[in-house]
Scaffold this active site. Sequence first.
Site, PDB file in Angstrom:
ATOM      1  N   CYS A   2       1.022  -1.104  -0.213  1.00 26.33           N
ATOM      2  CA  CYS A   2      -0.136  -0.346   0.067  1.00 26.33           C
ATOM      3  C   CYS A   2       0.763   0.916  -0.236  1.00 26.33           C
ATOM      4  O   CYS A   2       1.862   1.051   0.523  1.00 26.33           O
ATOM      5  CB  CYS A   2      -1.047   0.111   0.947  1.00 26.33           C
ATOM      6  SG  CYS A   2      -2.106  -1.509   1.312  1.00 26.33           S
ATOM      7  N   ARG A  27       1.649   1.731  -5.367  1.00 27.93           N
ATOM      8  CA  ARG A  27       1.213   0.468  -4.427  1.00 27.93           C
ATOM      9  C   ARG A  27      -0.192  -0.277  -3.912  1.00 27.93           C
ATOM     10  O   ARG A  27       0.346  -1.432  -3.734  1.00 27.93           O
ATOM     11  CB  ARG A  27       2.606   0.991  -3.695  1.00 27.93           C
ATOM     12  CG  ARG A  27       3.511   1.657  -3.930  1.00 27.93           C
ATOM     13  CD  ARG A  27       4.466   1.942  -2.284  1.00 27.93           C
ATOM     14  NE  ARG A  27       4.317   1.009  -1.414  1.00 27.93           N
ATOM     15  CZ  ARG A  27       5.776   0.052  -1.451  1.00 27.93           C
ATOM     16  NH1 ARG A  27       6.668   0.213  -2.468  1.00 27.93           N
ATOM     17  NH2 ARG A  27       5.512  -0.914  -0.554  1.00 27.93           N
ATOM     18  N   TRP A  75      -3.979  -2.122  -1.697  1.00 24.58           N
ATOM     19  CA  TRP A  75      -4.335  -3.064  -2.244  1.00 24.58           C
ATOM     20  C   TRP A  75      -4.578  -3.779  -0.880  1.00 24.58           C
ATOM     21  O   TRP A  75      -4.038  -4.549   0.172  1.00 24.58           O
ATOM     22  CB  TRP A  75      -2.810  -3.281  -2.957  1.00 24.58           C
ATOM     23  CG  TRP A  75      -2.684  -4.339  -3.501  1.00 24.58           C
ATOM     24  CD1 TRP A  75      -3.119  -4.329  -5.419  1.00 24.58           C
ATOM     25  CD2 TRP A  75      -2.812  -5.840  -3.162  1.00 24.58           C
ATOM     26  NE1 TRP A  75      -2.965  -5.730  -5.718  1.00 24.58           N
ATOM     27  CE2 TRP A  75      -2.995  -6.573  -5.170  1.00 24.58           C
ATOM     28  CE3 TRP A  75      -1.993  -6.094  -1.838  1.00 24.58           C
ATOM     29  CZ2 TRP A  75      -2.712  -7.680  -4.908  1.00 24.58           C
ATOM     30  CZ3 TRP A  75      -2.122  -8.046  -2.483  1.00 24.58           C
ATOM     31  CH2 TRP A  75      -1.716  -8.715  -3.753  1.00 24.58           C
ATOM     32  N   ASN A 101       0.369  -1.091   5.878  1.00 21.60           N
ATOM     33  CA  ASN A 101       1.025  -2.153   5.113  1.00 21.60           C
ATOM     34  C   ASN A 101       1.664  -3.161   5.864  1.00 21.60           C
ATOM     35  O   ASN A 101       2.650  -2.888   5.907  1.00 21.60           O
ATOM     36  CB  ASN A 101       1.998  -1.181   4.133  1.00 21.60           C
ATOM     37  CG  ASN A 101       2.702  -1.955   2.629  1.00 21.60           C
ATOM     38  OD1 ASN A 101       1.450  -3.257   2.439  1.00 21.60           O
ATOM     39  ND2 ASN A 101       3.462  -2.042   2.204  1.00 21.60           N
ATOM     40  N   GLY A 102       1.293  -4.473   5.338  1.00 27.05           N
ATOM     41  CA  GLY A 102       1.430  -5.887   5.503  1.00 27.05           C
ATOM     42  C   GLY A 102      -0.176  -6.666   5.768  1.00 27.05           C
ATOM     43  O   GLY A 102      -1.181  -6.434   5.724  1.00 27.05           O
ATOM     44  N   GLU A 515       8.762 -13.786 -19.465  1.00 28.96           N
ATOM     45  CA  GLU A 515       9.001 -12.021 -19.800  1.00 28.96           C
ATOM     46  C   GLU A 515       7.711 -11.958 -20.506  1.00 28.96           C
ATOM     47  O   GLU A 515       6.589 -11.160 -20.432  1.00 28.96           O
ATOM     48  CB  GLU A 515       9.903 -11.967 -19.580  1.00 28.96           C
ATOM     49  CG  GLU A 515       9.770  -9.941 -19.348  1.00 28.96           C
ATOM     50  CD  GLU A 515       9.651  -9.369 -18.281  1.00 28.96           C
ATOM     51  OE1 GLU A 515       9.061  -8.815 -17.806  1.00 28.96           O
ATOM     52  OE2 GLU A 515       9.319 -11.121 -17.168  1.00 28.96           O
ATOM     53  N   LYS A 519       4.207  -9.967 -19.197  1.00 34.20           N
ATOM     54  CA  LYS A 519       3.700  -8.529 -20.017  1.00 34.20           C
ATOM     55  C   LYS A 519       2.491  -8.739 -20.850  1.00 34.20           C
ATOM     56  O   LYS A 519       1.524  -7.573 -19.706  1.00 34.20           O
ATOM     57  CB  LYS A 519       4.835  -8.074 -20.329  1.00 34.20           C
ATOM     58  CG  LYS A 519       5.835  -7.975 -20.195  1.00 34.20           C
ATOM     59  CD  LYS A 519       6.200  -6.171 -19.196  1.00 34.20           C
ATOM     60  CE  LYS A 519       6.923  -6.747 -17.360  1.00 34.20           C
ATOM     61  NZ  LYS A 519       6.323  -8.095 -17.304  1.00 34.20           N
ATOM     62  N   GLU A 522      -0.124  -9.936 -17.873  1.00 29.29           N
ATOM     63  CA  GLU A 522      -0.582  -8.779 -16.229  1.00 29.29           C
ATOM     64  C   GLU A 522      -1.102  -7.135 -17.251  1.00 29.29           C
ATOM     65  O   GLU A 522      -2.551  -6.895 -16.421  1.00 29.29           O
ATOM     66  CB  GLU A 522       0.973  -7.697 -16.321  1.00 29.29           C
ATOM     67  CG  GLU A 522       2.438  -8.554 -15.437  1.00 29.29           C
ATOM     68  CD  GLU A 522       3.092  -8.387 -14.771  1.00 29.29           C
ATOM     69  OE1 GLU A 522       3.601  -7.803 -14.132  1.00 29.29           O
ATOM     70  OE2 GLU A 522       3.815  -7.632 -16.292  1.00 29.29           O
ATOM     71  N   HIS A 538       5.071 -31.966 -25.979  1.00 33.98           N
ATOM     72  CA  HIS A 538       4.627 -32.844 -25.762  1.00 33.98           C
ATOM     73  C   HIS A 538       3.797 -32.065 -24.760  1.00 33.98           C
ATOM     74  O   HIS A 538       3.648 -32.635 -23.736  1.00 33.98           O
ATOM     75  CB  HIS A 538       5.902 -32.831 -24.851  1.00 33.98           C
ATOM     76  CG  HIS A 538       7.062 -33.614 -25.475  1.00 33.98           C
ATOM     77  ND1 HIS A 538       7.022 -34.617 -25.197  1.00 33.98           N
ATOM     78  CD2 HIS A 538       7.991 -32.831 -25.260  1.00 33.98           C
ATOM     79  CE1 HIS A 538       8.333 -35.435 -25.967  1.00 33.98           C
ATOM     80  NE2 HIS A 538       8.908 -33.576 -25.735  1.00 33.98           N
ATOM     81  N   LYS A 644       3.083  -2.767  -7.149  1.00 32.30           N
ATOM     82  CA  LYS A 644       4.137  -2.640  -7.529  1.00 32.30           C
ATOM     83  C   LYS A 644       5.420  -3.731  -6.770  1.00 32.30           C
ATOM     84  O   LYS A 644       5.581  -4.300  -7.506  1.00 32.30           O
ATOM     85  CB  LYS A 644       4.640  -1.699  -7.631  1.00 32.30           C
ATOM     86  CG  LYS A 644       5.617  -1.193  -8.745  1.00 32.30           C
ATOM     87  CD  LYS A 644       6.206  -1.214 -10.042  1.00 32.30           C
ATOM     88  CE  LYS A 644       7.840  -1.378 -10.235  1.00 32.30           C
ATOM     89  NZ  LYS A 644       8.015  -1.281 -11.525  1.00 32.30           N
TER      90      LYS A 644
END
Length: 649
Positions: A2, A27, A75, A101-102, A515, A519, A522, A538, A644
């Site tokens: 947060c 955040r 968040w 935050n946590g 990656e 991207k 996301e 396979h 983030k």
Amino acid sequence: MCGIVGYIGPQSVVPVIIEGLRRLEYRGYDSAGIAVAGGPEGLALRRAPGKLRNLETVIADSPLNGSFGIGHTRWATHGRPTEENAHPHRDGSGTLVVVHNGIVENYLTLKNALIAKGHRFVSETDTEIIAHLIEDELNQAAVAKRNGKQTDAEANTAEAVLTLDEITPTIPLEEAVRRAVKRITGAFAIGVLSAHEPNKLVAARMGPPAVIGIGDGEFFLASDVPGILHHTRNIHFLADGELAVLTKEGVTLTDFQGAPIPLKVQRITWDPIQAEKAGYKHFMLKEIHEQPRAIRDTTLGRVSLDTGHVFLEKLDITDAELKAASQITIAACGTSWHAGLAGKFMIERLARLPVEVDYASEYRYRDPIADPHAIGLLITQSGETADTLAAQAELIAKGSKTLAICNVVGAAITRKAHGTLTTNAGPEIGVASTKAFTAQLTALFVLALHLAQVRGTITDAESLKLVDELSKLPGKVEEVLRAVDDQCYQLAKIFHTANDFLFLGRGIHYPIALEGALKLKEISYIHAEGYPAGEMKHGPNALIDETLPVVCIATKDPNDPSSVLKYEKTLSNIQEVTARSGRVIAIAIEGDEEIKQLVEHTIQIPQAPELLLPVLEVVPLQLLAYHIAVRRGCDVDQPRNLAKSVTVE
């Protein structure tokens, strides 16, 4: 995960906090709130679900002011993103607020105990418990004083409804906070203010990041540097177990036992303008275009173009220990894990040293085998990722020395590491990492070259050649940005309605496929999967039809026989896809006419040694994801359900 901003000083408090929250909204952006004290309302609180602009609307309709305050963007972890779950949270008296935050892991136990004492809760969050814990400590102290300094146990049984006059003068707010945090199990960075202790902010940390800003007659609290960088560059990074008290007179620091701790103020060199969009539509696009500078700054002062020698200072790991190392154990999360996978190829190829790569979130749960001769390498943009910090602690506990690759000077991971390679990418605001990733790849290449030189697995001539190629890399990235942006824009027109994407790569190019897929998923919310090209037969071949776009990384270094072999095998995989009507987008080297005849779309990048090709390959994948997301109307900088810096497990 947060955003937190607190302020005490001569400026108007609300604009300072709102501006800081806007810079930290990456955040968390499920809800937002602000609490201000010292004004006509006493302790005034405004909150709103959704993004920060909703809170600004609430404040415009119902202004508030005061001499000190604290704000928060959330968040969600406990409870839905609603107004009643938004921070700040009040205690039962309504005169004390907390931002957090946590995660409070024992919140249910604490909540039940507080309810038994008569506390009433109005939210679904774990944070509200912290406010009530502090109130409980103030209440216990007041009861003890009223009843002749009884023991805590006696005070609990004698507890009664007290007036604020009885509660206020007993112990200072910071002592109540100090007592309360000792009852918490979990991770927290908190900010606390009380209407009854004017011009005082209390902050405490155990896990998630928190920073204190030292200005000219003004003082700041934030969960990350960009939130206060426009006001001061003098920062103290709050460490685990530290408690700070901010007043108009200054900042005092103690541990959770009350013992004084000296401030360690660091000067942050980031230019505040680096945290602005600089004319770009989105932070992500700006940061994609900042990659040449980030790569240059990450190599600056670390390599000699005259000799090819690598200089890594401030490593508390000797050359003898590097020579004796049995392996490198890399732990990271998300994009940083992909960088670690690519780094494995770099280190093993150049330094001939075995490398294991673990998800940091999984490392300590697999009961890793202790090896004091192994060196741990932690990769994290923020340096505050909870899972990566836990992996570092596990490595240290097993006797390994640790190195960190990190983008934030003074972050938690760097304070415990035996050496740090800062990536010097500058603040990265977009939630989907771009420039931090290519800077990590650059740092890993520099580290691999250093290990090779120390271990004697590379000649001076080979080092000089690779350093020369590294120096050309920023210019080549600039070339890619100029050449392929419009092409990716046009491809987005064609493929933005796809429901699925497949990304393929071999060897060091496989992490780039991962990656690229990350991207896309996301920021566009399209399901995407990265896969080793050789594994197509396979299982994934069953997915291929005329609706499936397949991005194939088909580059080669003609001077490297193993690279040429991988390229030839990848061409065979491409033919498997096209034979099943899959629509191929190939990332290839300039001048490759053969591949153009096989695929529907080709994106070309400049030639480079194979170990440096990933830096060039990922740029068009970033741009493709960006343009597809924009075309789909997605929030590129703040994708849903993500934050983030993931500072909780």
